[in-house]
Design a protein around this motif. Structure first.
Motif, short mmCIF file in Angstrom:
data_model
loop_
_atom_site.label_atom_id
_atom_site.label_comp_id
_atom_site.label_asym_id
_atom_site.label_seq_id
_atom_site.Cartn_x
_atom_site.Cartn_y
_atom_site.Cartn_z
N MET A 364 -3.24 4.52 -13.37
CA MET A 364 -3.65 4.94 -12.25
C MET A 364 -4.08 6.52 -11.93
SD MET A 364 -0.83 2.80 -10.03
CE MET A 364 -0.07 3.24 -9.42
N SER A 365 -5.14 5.99 -11.25
CA SER A 365 -5.77 6.88 -10.39
C SER A 365 -4.75 7.60 -9.20
CB SER A 365 -7.22 7.18 -9.87
OG SER A 365 -7.85 5.96 -9.08
N LYS A 366 -5.01 8.86 -8.47
CA LYS A 366 -4.80 9.14 -7.34
C LYS A 366 -5.43 8.58 -6.55
CE LYS A 366 -3.94 14.48 -8.94
NZ LYS A 366 -4.15 15.00 -8.38
N ALA A 367 -5.97 7.66 -6.32
CA ALA A 367 -6.97 7.38 -5.39
C ALA A 367 -6.10 5.74 -5.46
CB ALA A 367 -8.34 7.14 -5.58
N ASN A 368 -5.58 5.40 -6.26
CA ASN A 368 -5.22 3.89 -6.12
C ASN A 368 -3.94 3.99 -6.18
OD1 ASN A 368 -7.74 2.97 -7.67
ND2 ASN A 368 -6.74 2.34 -9.76
N VAL A 369 -2.93 5.15 -6.77
CA VAL A 369 -1.59 5.64 -6.35
C VAL A 369 -1.41 5.67 -5.00
CG1 VAL A 369 0.03 6.59 -6.57
CG2 VAL A 369 -1.04 6.06 -8.36
N ALA A 370 -2.02 6.24 -4.13
CA ALA A 370 -2.29 5.82 -2.23
C ALA A 370 -2.36 4.64 -1.65
CB ALA A 370 -3.08 7.53 -1.93
N LYS A 371 -3.15 3.87 -2.69
CA LYS A 371 -3.28 2.11 -2.39
C LYS A 371 -2.27 1.41 -3.01
CE LYS A 371 -7.74 2.80 -3.10
NZ LYS A 371 -9.44 2.36 -3.07
N ILE A 372 -1.79 1.60 -3.58
CA ILE A 372 -1.18 0.92 -4.28
C ILE A 372 -0.05 -0.52 -3.54
CG2 ILE A 372 1.12 2.22 -4.99
CD1 ILE A 372 -0.83 -0.44 -7.41
N PHE A 373 0.93 0.02 -2.83
CA PHE A 373 1.49 -0.80 -1.49
C PHE A 373 0.84 -1.67 -0.60
CE2 PHE A 373 4.47 2.61 -4.07
CZ PHE A 373 5.20 1.28 -4.43
N ARG A 374 -0.55 -1.09 0.00
CA ARG A 374 -1.22 -2.04 0.95
C ARG A 374 -1.32 -3.21 0.45
NH1 ARG A 374 -6.40 2.02 1.86
NH2 ARG A 374 -5.31 3.91 2.82
N PRO A 375 -1.49 -4.34 1.73
CA PRO A 375 -0.89 -5.96 1.27
C PRO A 375 -3.04 -5.98 0.75
CG PRO A 375 -0.43 -5.06 3.06
CD PRO A 375 -1.17 -3.96 2.46
N GLY A 376 -2.88 -6.71 -0.46
CA GLY A 376 -4.28 -7.49 -1.13
C GLY A 376 -4.98 -5.88 -1.84
N PHE A 377 -4.43 -5.12 -2.37
CA PHE A 377 -4.82 -4.46 -2.60
C PHE A 377 -4.31 -4.29 -4.52
CE2 PHE A 377 -4.76 -0.48 -5.57
CZ PHE A 377 -5.88 0.15 -5.61
N SER A 378 -5.04 -4.73 -5.41
CA SER A 378 -4.95 -5.20 -6.53
C SER A 378 -5.74 -4.44 -7.49
CB SER A 378 -4.38 -6.25 -6.80
OG SER A 378 -4.16 -6.75 -7.77
N THR A 379 -5.87 -3.98 -8.58
CA THR A 379 -6.73 -3.58 -10.28
C THR A 379 -6.80 -4.94 -10.04
OG1 THR A 379 -4.59 -2.86 -10.81
CG2 THR A 379 -5.54 -1.49 -9.83
N LYS A 380 -6.15 -6.64 -10.50
CA LYS A 380 -6.23 -7.07 -11.38
C LYS A 380 -7.14 -8.20 -10.31
CE LYS A 380 -2.03 -7.46 -11.43
NZ LYS A 380 -0.55 -8.11 -11.29
N LYS A 381 -8.49 -9.10 -11.19
CA LYS A 381 -9.25 -9.58 -10.72
C LYS A 381 -8.42 -11.56 -9.96
CE LYS A 381 -12.62 -9.08 -14.29
NZ LYS A 381 -13.60 -9.63 -14.63
N ARG A 382 -7.31 -12.03 -10.76
CA ARG A 382 -6.06 -12.91 -10.16
C ARG A 382 -4.97 -12.66 -9.02
NH1 ARG A 382 -1.69 -13.87 -12.09
NH2 ARG A 382 -1.26 -12.52 -14.67
N GLY A 383 -4.93 -13.09 -7.92
CA GLY A 383 -3.53 -12.21 -7.22
C GLY A 383 -3.79 -11.97 -6.15
N TRP A 384 -2.94 -12.05 -4.94
CA TRP A 384 -3.24 -11.36 -3.56
C TRP A 384 -3.50 -10.15 -3.11
CZ3 TRP A 384 -0.41 -15.93 -0.48
CH2 TRP A 384 -1.65 -17.58 -0.72
N GLY A 385 -2.15 -9.54 -4.46
CA GLY A 385 -1.65 -8.24 -3.96
C GLY A 385 -1.38 -7.67 -3.48
N LEU A 386 0.09 -8.87 -2.80
CA LEU A 386 1.04 -8.96 -2.48
C LEU A 386 2.63 -8.68 -3.16
CD1 LEU A 386 0.19 -12.10 0.07
CD2 LEU A 386 -0.29 -9.20 0.82
N GLY A 387 2.46 -8.21 -4.22
CA GLY A 387 4.07 -8.00 -4.87
C GLY A 387 4.21 -6.74 -4.89
N LEU A 388 3.57 -6.13 -4.85
CA LEU A 388 4.06 -4.69 -4.19
C LEU A 388 4.52 -4.45 -3.20
CD1 LEU A 388 2.77 -2.74 -7.21
CD2 LEU A 388 4.93 -3.08 -7.28
N THR A 389 3.62 -5.20 -1.76
CA THR A 389 3.29 -4.60 -0.58
C THR A 389 5.21 -5.36 -0.57
OG1 THR A 389 1.83 -4.66 -0.58
CG2 THR A 389 2.20 -5.33 1.77
N LEU A 390 5.97 -6.65 -0.22
CA LEU A 390 6.60 -6.98 -0.16
C LEU A 390 8.09 -6.62 -1.05
CD1 LEU A 390 5.50 -10.62 -0.89
CD2 LEU A 390 6.66 -9.72 0.95
#
Length: 428
Positions: A364-390
Motif C-alpha cells: 500500500m502507499s503511505k496515503a492508503n496506510v493512513a486511511k486503511i482503518f477508516r469506515p468505507g475505505f477499500s482498495t477493492k471494488k466489492r465490499g463495504w470497507g468495514l472489515g478492518l475497521t471492525l
C-alpha cells in the motif's frame, strides 16, 4: 434421485449487482462523512491560526510602542539625574531622586543609576521585602543590576570633566504582562478548543458506536430466520435415502459458518466474555480452518516464538474474526497467489504478545496506510470497507490491545501487527 450425483464445487461468494451498488453507496457515504469532518477540522484550525497571528501581531505592535515610551521615560530619568548631579543646588541627591521617583511612579520602570566608579548610586521602582536589612537591599540591587545589563543597553549620563555614569533599566511589570499575555490567551483558547474537540469526538464516537451496534445486531437478527430454515433443510436432506450424505455435510458446514458469523455480529456492542486462551493454539487452529477455505495457491506459515502454553485474555470468536479479516485482505492483495507468514513473539518487559501477519502482496502507499482503518475505505471494488475497521475496534475496544500497519511497501507486501496483553505466565 436419477442419474449420477455430482458434489457441488465450492465457489467464492459473489455480490449481486444490487448488493454491489448498495455497498458502493454505503462506502461513498462513509467516506463523504469523513471528508466533511476533515474539512471542518481544516476550517476551524485555519481560523484559530488567523486569530493567533492577528493577536500576536497586534500585541507585538503595542509592546513595541510601549517599549519606545518607556525608553523615553528612562532617558528623561537619566537627563534629570544629569541635571541634579551637575546643578549647584546643595540639596541631597537622594532627596532629588525622591522627587524624580514620584514623577515617574506611573510607569513603574525599574532603574538603577551607576556612577563613574561603576557603583550603584541610586535606584528607582525596585521592590524590597518589608524590613529588609541594608545588606539584603544591596544584594537585591546587584541581582537586579545584572538582569538589567542583560536586558537593555545602558543610558549614559554626562557628569562633566569626562566622567560618565549609566542608567540601567528593565521592562515595567505592565510591559512584561503585555508581552506574555497573547501566549497565555492563546494557550487558554487552545485548551478550551482541545477540550471541546475531545467532547465533540467523544459524542461523535458514541453516535458511531450506536450505529455499528445497531447495524451488527440487525444483521445477526436478519440471519436468524434463513439459518433456521437451512438447518431444517439439512435434516430433510439427511433423511432422504436418495440424497448423497456429503451434500448435507457440506451444507451443514456452511450453516455452522453462518452461525459463527451471526454470533460475532451479536457480540458487537455487548461486553464480550474474555477467557484465558493459549494464543498459539487459537491462531494455529483457525489458520488450519482458513487454509481450506481460501485459494490453494496461498501458503500459510506460522513462526511461534512464544513460551509453551502462553495465554492471552481474548474472546475467541471475535479474535478469529480479526485474524480472518486481515488474512482475507492479504489474500486479495496477493491476487490469490502467495505466502502469509504469522509470527508470534513475546514482549516480556511490556507484558505483551505481538502477532505479525505478513503477506507478499502488492502493498500500500503511505496515503492508503493512513486511511486503511477508516469506515468505507477499500482498495477493492466489492465490499463495504468495514472489515478492518471492525477488526481495529475489536482489538482496541474489547481486548485493550492495539492493531496497526507495522510496514507496507508497494510491490513487496504489508505487515499488520496485533499487540495483546499477556494473561499470565507460561503454563498457567
Amino acid at each position: 434421485m436419477n442419474g449420477p450425483q455430482v458434489k457441488p464445487e465450492r465457489t467464492g461468494f459473489r455480490m449481486q449487482p444490487v448488493a454491489l451498488l448498495n455497498s458502493l453507496k454505503l462506502r461513498r457515504s462513509l467516506l463523504d462523512s469523513y471528508g466533511q469532518k476533515n474539512i471542518y477540522k481544516f476550517v476551524i484550525g485555519f481560523n484559530l491560526f488567523l486569530i493567533s497571528i492577528g493577536s500576536l501581531f497586534y500585541t507585538n505592535n503595542l509592546v513595541g510602542k510601549l517599549e519606545e515610551r518607556e525608553l523615553r521615560q528612562v532617558k528623561l530619568f537619566a537627563e534629570s539625574l544629569r541635571y541634579a548631579i551637575n546643578s549647584d543646588y546643595d540639596e541631597d541627591l537622594n532627596g532629588i531622586m525622591e522627587m524624580i521617583r514620584e514623577a515617574n511612579t506611573f510607569y513603574e520602570i525599574p532603574a538603577i543609576y551607576v556612577d563613574e566608579n561603576n557603583m550603584p548610586a541610586a535606584h528607582n521602582n525596585l521592590a524590597f521585602p518589608t524590613n529588609a536589612s541594608p545588606e539584603t537591599q544591596e544584594r537585591l540591587i546587584e541581582e537586579n543590576l545584572a538582569k538589567m545589563k542583560a536586558q537593555h543597553s545602558p543610558i549614559p549620563v554626562e557628569l562633566g570633566e569626562g566622567r560618565i555614569g549609566n542608567v540601567y533599566y528593565s521592562n515595567s511589570f505592565l510591559l512584561t504582562q503585555l508581552r506574555y499575555y497573547p501566549y497565555i490567551q492563546l494557550s487558554g483558547i487552545f485548551i478550551i478548543g482541545f477540550l471541546a474537540y475531545l467532547a465533540f469526538s467523544s459524542a461523535r464516537k458514541a453516535e458511531q458506536n450506536q450505529v455499528w451496534v445497531g447495524l451488527a445486531k440487525e444483521t445477526a437478527h436478519q440471519l436468524g430466520t434463513p439459518l433456521s430454515s437451512l438447518m431444517a433443510w439439512t435434516e430433510y436432506f439427511r433423511s432422504d435415502p436418495d440424497m448423497d450424505p456429503s451434500i448435507a455435510e457440506e451444507i451443514e458446514k456452511d450453516v455452522q459458518r453462518l452461525e459463527m458469523i451471526t454470533t460475532r455480529f451479536s457480540n458487537i456492542g455487548s461486553v464480550p466474555t474474555l477467557k484465558e486462551e493459549k494464543v498459539a493454539e487459537v491462531v494455529a487452529g483457525f489458520i488450519k480452518y482458513l487454509q481450506r477455505r481460501v485459494s490453494s495457491k496461498v501458503k500459510f506459515f506460522i513462526d511461534d516464538q512464544l513460551n509453551e502454553g502462553q495465554t492471552v485474555l481474548l474472546n475467541r470468536n471475535l479474535f478469529e474474526w480479526v485474524v480472518e479479516n486481515i488474512c482475507k485482505n492479504a489474500v486479495d492483495a496477493m491476487g490469490g497467489v502467495g505466502e502469509i507468514k504469522i509470527s508470534l513473539v513475546p514482549m516480556i518487559a511490556q507484558n505483551e504478545v505481538i502477532i505479525d501477519i505478513q503477506d507478499n502482496g502488492k502493498g500500500m502507499s503511505k496515503a492508503n496506510v493512513a486511511k486503511i482503518f477508516r469506515p468505507g475505505f477499500s482498495t477493492k471494488k466489492r465490499g463495504w470497507g468495514l472489515g478492518l475497521t471492525l477488526a481495529k475496534r475489536i482489538i482496541e475496544n474489547y481486548h485493550d490491545g492495539r492493531l496497526f500497519v507495522k510496514s507496507s511497501e508497494l510491490g513487496k507486501g504489508t505487515t499488520f501487527r496485533i499487540v495483546m496483553q499477556i494473561a499470565g505466565k507460561a503454563g498457567v
